[in-house]
Design a protein around this motif. Structure first.
Motif, mmCIF file in Angstrom:
data_model
loop_
_atom_site.group_PDB
_atom_site.id
_atom_site.type_symbol
_atom_site.label_atom_id
_atom_site.label_comp_id
_atom_site.label_asym_id
_atom_site.label_seq_id
_atom_site.Cartn_x
_atom_site.Cartn_y
_atom_site.Cartn_z
ATOM 1 N N ALA A 13 2.379 16.973 1.112
ATOM 2 C CA ALA A 13 1.334 16.246 1.848
ATOM 3 C C ALA A 13 1.011 14.959 1.095
ATOM 4 O O ALA A 13 0.721 14.992 -0.109
ATOM 5 N N TRP A 14 1.071 13.824 1.813
ATOM 6 C CA TRP A 14 0.722 12.529 1.229
ATOM 7 C C TRP A 14 -0.803 12.368 1.195
ATOM 8 O O TRP A 14 -1.513 12.897 2.053
ATOM 9 N N SER A 15 -1.267 11.619 0.219
ATOM 10 C CA SER A 15 -2.689 11.273 0.172
ATOM 11 C C SER A 15 -3.021 10.347 1.333
ATOM 12 O O SER A 15 -2.154 9.650 1.869
ATOM 13 N N PRO A 16 -4.282 10.308 1.783
ATOM 14 C CA PRO A 16 -4.670 9.465 2.932
ATOM 15 C C PRO A 16 -4.409 7.988 2.672
ATOM 16 O O PRO A 16 -4.239 7.544 1.523
ATOM 17 N N ALA A 17 -4.403 7.215 3.749
ATOM 18 C CA ALA A 17 -4.100 5.780 3.648
ATOM 19 C C ALA A 17 -5.119 5.040 2.800
ATOM 20 O O ALA A 17 -4.798 4.017 2.176
ATOM 21 N N GLN A 18 -6.353 5.530 2.729
ATOM 22 C CA GLN A 18 -7.380 4.851 1.945
ATOM 23 C C GLN A 18 -7.179 5.040 0.451
ATOM 24 O O GLN A 18 -7.779 4.323 -0.360
ATOM 25 N N LEU A 24 1.248 12.433 -3.973
ATOM 26 C CA LEU A 24 1.939 13.415 -3.138
ATOM 27 C C LEU A 24 1.611 14.794 -3.674
ATOM 28 O O LEU A 24 1.877 15.102 -4.840
ATOM 29 N N ALA A 25 0.997 15.614 -2.806
ATOM 30 C CA ALA A 25 0.661 16.987 -3.202
ATOM 31 C C ALA A 25 1.764 17.928 -2.736
ATOM 32 O O ALA A 25 2.304 17.775 -1.630
ATOM 33 N N THR A 26 2.097 18.907 -3.563
ATOM 34 C CA THR A 26 3.107 19.905 -3.215
ATOM 35 C C THR A 26 2.518 21.286 -3.430
ATOM 36 O O THR A 26 1.777 21.527 -4.391
ATOM 37 N N GLY A 27 2.852 22.177 -2.528
ATOM 38 C CA GLY A 27 2.428 23.570 -2.648
ATOM 39 C C GLY A 27 3.621 24.477 -2.454
ATOM 40 O O GLY A 27 4.440 24.260 -1.539
ATOM 41 N N THR A 28 3.756 25.489 -3.282
ATOM 42 C CA THR A 28 4.913 26.376 -3.237
ATOM 43 C C THR A 28 5.106 26.932 -1.832
ATOM 44 O O THR A 28 4.175 27.468 -1.220
#
Length: 616
Positions: A13-18, A24-28
């Motif tokens: 999941a990318w961080s918001p545009a602001q 970049l967040a990653t989860g197993t």
């Protein structure tokens, strides 16, 4: 072109545009195991630093989690106004639970990072999406046709968009409309898509493919057109992307058939509606124009399938792809060169052994010679046409004559099944900043067209405010008149009539040289000769008379002889004028020998006898 990579078997999941810098967040990932068969799970946050030429992404924080995830999104809710790291990480778990994480606390290394969690769903939560208009609203989907709308401000009790669809089926994907905030769409592997109206709390339309081979793996709303969406099929027998318009929902508006095997996920760029990412079981990641069905770009990937692909919200040229080989890759669709990336990977591997043989001989490793590729692929071509965010929306340019050319691209919101298109308008206008200058330009143009140059110059002479300006226009006027050379001389101050008057009134020789010069400059040889004779400059007079012609030379000779009196003047006069009759009649008889010699020398045969008999 690949920019970065992360060795993780994870959702992303990318961080918001602001948010800046970009994270970049990653989860197993659930239902996937890496090569070590590890059952551990974690949440990690990586920073995207494009100034670093290496492929590695910097890990900012890691949180050991007891959950594995089917879906991970990063919403902008509770974003700080100063742009500091915030928002909400929303994860869909294996056991029907939805967990909210605080990314700022994960970065800070705190242990209590969970904001809230709720186990409302039946089965794994595979579908999540945040409403872009009300970022506190999150839609989720799971098994048994379960769809919930969560309010992040009141997370305890979710709402449903309406009664469950029948027969019950899994919800594989869900998406909020990008133009209308109360419209939501969901789809299932059976190929049916349902559009919900949250104001009415019921489904308003259902879309399905009549072939019954459409196994829907993902859906996405058009970024600009509220009634259009695309559905992706993961069935290898029908590897297509169908584009639907809800105003004409009896059949797909357009079908994209660029993949050879089933499509696993799609992502529509919010920055350019002509860029649609898709990845499938054919190990391809394609960037297509859904409006035309044309493939604009194919990412250089390996042979592994990608199960998730996403655009970066802040940098529209960046995308990420998660593959089943346990790797998340970051790409740029703007092209570039991959030279040196393979060598950097080899150097990194060699450095791990400390330049020693790994088999225990203790001998230094020789330099690795990479084999030469027969078809080098070091340069990755960019998109076939520039994306929307690098195109100029408007432009202007000045041209000669005060013309201003402008252009603009206007979206056409036309009613009907045709896709929204850009209308390219070009305008040519007249810019008036100096009206007086423009009037003078019109007068000149009129004079050129009518060839009234003399009158135009006369008006300019009359309106001239300085002698210099008057002289300039006087010279220009003479250029269009007859006998222009003579009039140029008059403008220079050399008038033949004035010169004749000055010669007639000449009483002093003070200005003789000046008058002679003026006479020569105006071509008046007669006046110049008279001035020389007046100044007793006989030689100059004779030479100028020769240049002035035979008639002037004859008159000058007569004036010369009349003025000069000497012993041989009469002889010279006779020789020049050939008048030997006067010499014979007036000579002294004592000089008969000289007279006879002159007659013998100069007399013509027909007059010789007559001249000889003058004294008899």
């Amino acid at each position: 072109m690949k920019l970065k990579e992360i060795d993780r078997t994870a959702m992303q999941a990318w961080s918001p545009a602001q948010q800046h810098p970009i994270y970049l967040a990653t989860g197993t990932s659930a239902q996937q195991l890496d090569a070590t068969f590890s059952t551990n799970a974690s949440l990690e946050i990586f920073e995207l630093d494009l100034s670093d030429p290496s492929l590695d992404m910097k890990s900012c924080a890691t949180f050991s989690s007891s959950h594995r995830y089917h879906k991970l999104i990063w919403g902008p809710h509770t974003m700080a106004s100063d742009g500091s790291l915030s928002g909400v990480l929303i994860a869909g778990g294996e056991n029907g639970n939805i967990i909210l994480y605080d990314p700022s606390k994960i970065i800070a290394g705190e242990s209590e990072v969970i904001i809230a969690q709720k186990g409302k769903h039946t089965g794994p939560v595979r579908a999540l999406d945040v409403n872009i208009f009300q970022t506190n609203l999150v839609a989720s989907g799971a098994n048994e046709s379960e769809i919930y709308i969560w309010d992040l401000n009141n997370f305890a009790t979710p709402m449903t968009p309406g009664a469950k669809t029948q027969p019950p089926e899994d919800i594989s994907c869900i998406a909020w409309n990008r133009q209308v905030q109360h419209i939501l769409a969901s789809a299932s592997p059976s190929g049916r898509a349902t559009v919900w109206d949250l104001r009415k709390n019921e489904p308003i339309i259902k879309v399905s493919d009549h072939s019954n081979r459409m196994h829907c793996s993902d859906l996405a709303w058009h970024p600009d057109v509220a009634t259009q969406m695309v559905l992706a099929s993961e069935d290898d027998r029908l590897p297509v992307i169908q584009m639907w318009d809800l105003r004409f929902a009896s059949s797909p508006l357009r079908v994209l058939e660029n993949h050879t095997r089933g499509i696993l996920t799609i992502a529509w760029s919010m920055a350019d509606s002509e860029l649609l990412l898709s990845c499938g079981k054919d190990a391809k990641i394609l960037c297509s124009n859904p409006n035309a069905g044309e493939v604009l770009y194919e990412l250089p990937t390996n042979t592994q399938w990608c199960f998730d692909v996403q655009w970066c919200p802040r940098n529209p040229a960046i995308l990420s792809a998660a593959s089943f080989d346990g790797r998340i890759s970051i790409y740029s669709i703007m092209g570039g060169s991959t030279d040196g990336l393979r060598q950097k990977q080899v150097d990194k591997l060699s450095s791990s052994f400390g330049n020693l043989d790994p088999f225990g001989t203790g001998q230094p490793l020789p330099p690795l010679q990479l084999p030469q590729q027969t078809t080098p692929q070091s340069t990755v071509l960019p998109l076939k046409k520039p994306p929307k965010w690098v195109r100029r929306p408007v432009g202007a340019s000045f041209s000669f004559g005060g013309k201003l050319v402008t252009f603009e691209n206007i979206k056409s919101h036309q009613q009907g099944p045709e896709q929204q298109q850009l209308q390219h308008h070009v305008y040519v206008s007249q810019v008036v900043t100096e009206r007086e200058f423009l009037n003078r330009s019109d007068q000149l143009q009129e004079a050129v067209q009518s060839e009234g140059f003399i009158n135009y110059c006369k008006k300019k002479i009359e309106a001239a405010q300085t002698d210099f300006e008057k002289n300039v226009w006087s010279f220009l006027k003479v250029n269009f008149e007859e006998d222009s050379r003579g009039k140029y001389l008059e403008l220079l101050g050399y008038r033949k009539d004035d010169l004749g008057q000055k010669v007639n009134l000449l009483e002093s020789c003070v200005y003789v040289d000046g008058l002679i010069t003026q006479a020569l400059l105006t071509g008046s040889f007669e006046s110049a000769v008279d001035l020389c004779l007046h100044d007793n400059r006989m030689a100059d007079a004779i030479i100028l008379a020769i240049a002035g012609g035979q008639e002037l030379l004859s008159r000058t000779q007569k004036k010369y002889f009349a003025k000069m009196q000497s012993k041989i003047t009469r002889l010279i006069t006779a020789v020049v004028t050939k008048n030997w009759k006067e010499i014979v009649q007036s000579c002294d008889l004592q000089n008969w020998r000289e007279a006879l010699a002159a007659v013998l020398t100069y007399a013509r045969p027909d007059e010789f006898a007559a001249l000889c008999g003058k004294k008899t």
